[in-house]
Design a protein around this motif. Structure first.
Motif, PDB file in Angstrom:
ATOM      1  N   UNK A 173       5.809  12.358  35.726  1.00  0.00           N
ATOM      2  CA  UNK A 173       5.399  11.022  35.252  1.00  0.00           C
ATOM      3  C   UNK A 173       6.463  10.308  34.413  1.00  0.00           C
ATOM      4  N   UNK A 174       7.204  11.047  33.569  1.00  0.00           N
ATOM      5  CA  UNK A 174       8.196  10.403  32.711  1.00  0.00           C
ATOM      6  C   UNK A 174       9.363   9.812  33.494  1.00  0.00           C
ATOM      7  N   UNK A 175       9.560  10.277  34.724  1.00  0.00           N
ATOM      8  CA  UNK A 175      10.683   9.783  35.527  1.00  0.00           C
ATOM      9  C   UNK A 175      10.534   8.300  35.847  1.00  0.00           C
ATOM     10  N   UNK A 176       9.318   7.767  35.750  1.00  0.00           N
ATOM     11  CA  UNK A 176       9.102   6.346  36.021  1.00  0.00           C
ATOM     12  C   UNK A 176       9.578   5.464  34.874  1.00  0.00           C
ATOM     13  N   UNK A 177       9.853   6.052  33.730  1.00  0.00           N
ATOM     14  CA  UNK A 177      10.300   5.280  32.573  1.00  0.00           C
ATOM     15  C   UNK A 177      11.817   5.079  32.607  1.00  0.00           C
ATOM     16  N   UNK A 178      12.288   3.976  32.062  1.00  0.00           N
ATOM     17  CA  UNK A 178      13.732   3.721  31.970  1.00  0.00           C
ATOM     18  C   UNK A 178      14.332   4.457  30.779  1.00  0.00           C
ATOM     19  N   UNK A 179      13.560   4.618  29.715  1.00  0.00           N
ATOM     20  CA  UNK A 179      14.001   5.328  28.520  1.00  0.00           C
ATOM     21  C   UNK A 179      12.859   6.186  27.996  1.00  0.00           C
ATOM     22  N   UNK A 180      13.206   7.128  27.129  1.00  0.00           N
ATOM     23  CA  UNK A 180      12.213   8.043  26.567  1.00  0.00           C
ATOM     24  C   UNK A 180      12.125   7.820  25.058  1.00  0.00           C
ATOM     25  N   UNK A 181      10.935   7.530  24.574  1.00  0.00           N
ATOM     26  CA  UNK A 181      10.692   7.304  23.159  1.00  0.00           C
ATOM     27  C   UNK A 181      10.133   8.577  22.512  1.00  0.00           C
ATOM     28  N   UNK A 182      10.210   8.690  21.182  1.00  0.00           N
ATOM     29  CA  UNK A 182       9.722   9.901  20.513  1.00  0.00           C
ATOM     30  C   UNK A 182       8.295  10.279  20.897  1.00  0.00           C
ATOM     31  N   UNK A 183       7.396   9.296  20.939  1.00  0.00           N
ATOM     32  CA  UNK A 183       5.991   9.620  21.232  1.00  0.00           C
ATOM     33  C   UNK A 183       5.785  10.139  22.654  1.00  0.00           C
ATOM     34  N   UNK A 184       6.737   9.841  23.556  1.00  0.00           N
ATOM     35  CA  UNK A 184       6.623  10.323  24.937  1.00  0.00           C
ATOM     36  C   UNK A 184       6.760  11.836  25.035  1.00  0.00           C
ATOM     37  N   UNK A 185       7.405  12.438  24.031  1.00  0.00           N
ATOM     38  CA  UNK A 185       7.705  13.873  24.085  1.00  0.00           C
ATOM     39  C   UNK A 185       6.597  14.742  23.495  1.00  0.00           C
ATOM     40  N   UNK A 186       5.667  14.140  22.792  1.00  0.00           N
ATOM     41  CA  UNK A 186       4.605  14.923  22.152  1.00  0.00           C
ATOM     42  C   UNK A 186       3.761  15.651  23.198  1.00  0.00           C
ATOM     43  N   UNK A 187       3.574  16.946  22.989  1.00  0.00           N
ATOM     44  CA  UNK A 187       2.742  17.744  23.889  1.00  0.00           C
ATOM     45  C   UNK A 187       3.461  18.260  25.120  1.00  0.00           C
ATOM     46  N   UNK A 188       4.705  17.828  25.364  1.00  0.00           N
ATOM     47  CA  UNK A 188       5.426  18.284  26.554  1.00  0.00           C
ATOM     48  C   UNK A 188       6.170  19.590  26.275  1.00  0.00           C
ATOM     49  N   UNK A 189       6.279  20.458  27.279  1.00  0.00           N
ATOM     50  CA  UNK A 189       7.092  21.675  27.112  1.00  0.00           C
ATOM     51  C   UNK A 189       8.577  21.303  27.146  1.00  0.00           C
ATOM     52  N   UNK A 190       9.301  21.574  26.046  1.00  0.00           N
ATOM     53  CA  UNK A 190      10.677  21.120  25.914  1.00  0.00           C
ATOM     54  C   UNK A 190      11.661  22.282  25.855  1.00  0.00           C
ATOM     55  N   UNK A 191      12.842  22.050  26.414  1.00  0.00           N
ATOM     56  CA  UNK A 191      13.971  22.968  26.300  1.00  0.00           C
ATOM     57  C   UNK A 191      15.014  22.257  25.439  1.00  0.00           C
TER      58      UNK A 191
END
Length: 303
Positions: free
Chosen positions: A175-193
């Motif tokens: 789903x995030x691939x549809x965004x042009x940029x990533x904001x801090x709130x977009x990362x909440x709850x996502x599994x991150x490396x």
């Protein structure tokens, strides 16, 4: 400890047997076995676990292998520098650095120098800032390429006329691939490396703001390639720099920059009062010309 004995030790560690190492070194097994026992007696430590079929290293043995390899590498580097003929500039240039597209500037300088001095060889070491700092301090590399933030107070350095951009590496179908940029709130709850470097963590903490500790960081990495494979396999989203992993063509991955933009500078550094080999000296001169040309090309007057 003699250098010859350290080379013998490294051969035994590599072959995992006295007989295999003796054959590779062209010495007798009793001679090699005696040398290793004398080395253990000299250090007062057990270096080997001697099994029926193979020899493995103890914890002290693994520590010595790391140090012995550094010593042998440094000696070989020094011998190479002194063996270069006066009339011909040759030798080795050792460069360490993190994964960054700025290495293209280093590559262009090396290529530029190659036509004039074809006998110069280049050796690249990839690692995070801690790895590169250690090798720079020990004289195992001539130059280190550092991504900000980095503590360069004990080095001489040049700021490179390039910058890197932080963002998120992800699968193209997410789903995030549809965004042009990533904001801090977009990362909440996502599994991150995320990178395991302390200073990089501070940089992201400042970008994210309050609540950084709530991010779901499931994996840390020091180099991105293996982390990108985990992203491909659906493990999560990698916080990383742009242009390191291929995202064009048939790649299943894409990169989206952070918003607000998180841009970092880069430096090439070397030890203060460094005595350069002729090869390293010529490389630095060529890199300085490459940097000057790049700055001139980027200046408004030039355009």
């Amino acid at each position: 400890m003699e250098l010859r004995v350290l080379r013998y030790f490294l051969a035994v560690a590599r072959e995992e047997s006295i007989s295999g190492a003796a054959e590779a070194l062209h010495v007798t097994q009793p001679t090699l076995s005696r040398q290793m026992m004398e080395l253990e007696e000299e250090l007062g430590k057990t270096l080997f676990l001697r099994g029926k079929r193979k020899i493995s290293l103890t914890e002290e043995g693994m520590f010595l292998r790391k140090r012995a390899q550094e010593i042998v590498t440094l000696v070989e580097k020094t011998e190479s520098e002194f063996s270069a003929a006066e009339e011909t500039i040759s030798g080795d240039v050792h460069i360490g650095g993190g994964e960054t597209d700025a290495m293209r500037l280093i590559a262009r300088a090396a290529h530029r120098l190659q036509s004039a001095y074809p006998h110069i060889a280049y050796h690249l070491f990839s690692g995070n800032a801690d790895d590169v700092t250690e090798r720079l301090d020990r004289g195992l590399v001539d130059f280190g390429v550092f991504i900000e933030p980095a503590d360069l107070s004990k080095y001489d350095f040049i700021k490179l006329p390039v910058t890197d951009i932080w963002g998120v590496l992800m699968r193209k179908g997410c789903p995030l691939a549809a965004r042009a940029t990533i904001r801090p709130q977009d990362l909440l709850g996502l599994p991150l490396l995320a990178s395991n470097q302390h200073l990089v963590k501070n940089e992201f903490s400042g970008w994210f703001g309050e609540g950084y500790e709530k991010l779901n960081i499931i994996t840390t990495y020091n180099l991105l390639y293996n982390a990108s494979i985990m992203v491909e396999e659906g493990m999560g989203y990698a916080l990383c720099l742009d242009k390191i992993v291929r995202t064009s063509g048939g790649s299943p991955l894409c990169f989206r920059p952070l918003e607000p933009k998180l841009e970092v500078g880069l430096h090439i550094a070397w030890k203060k009062y460094q005595f350069f080999s002729k090869a390293a000296e010529k490389f630095l001169e060529c890199l300085q010309r490459e940097i000057a040309d790049r700055r001139e090309a980027d200046s408004p007057a030039y355009q």
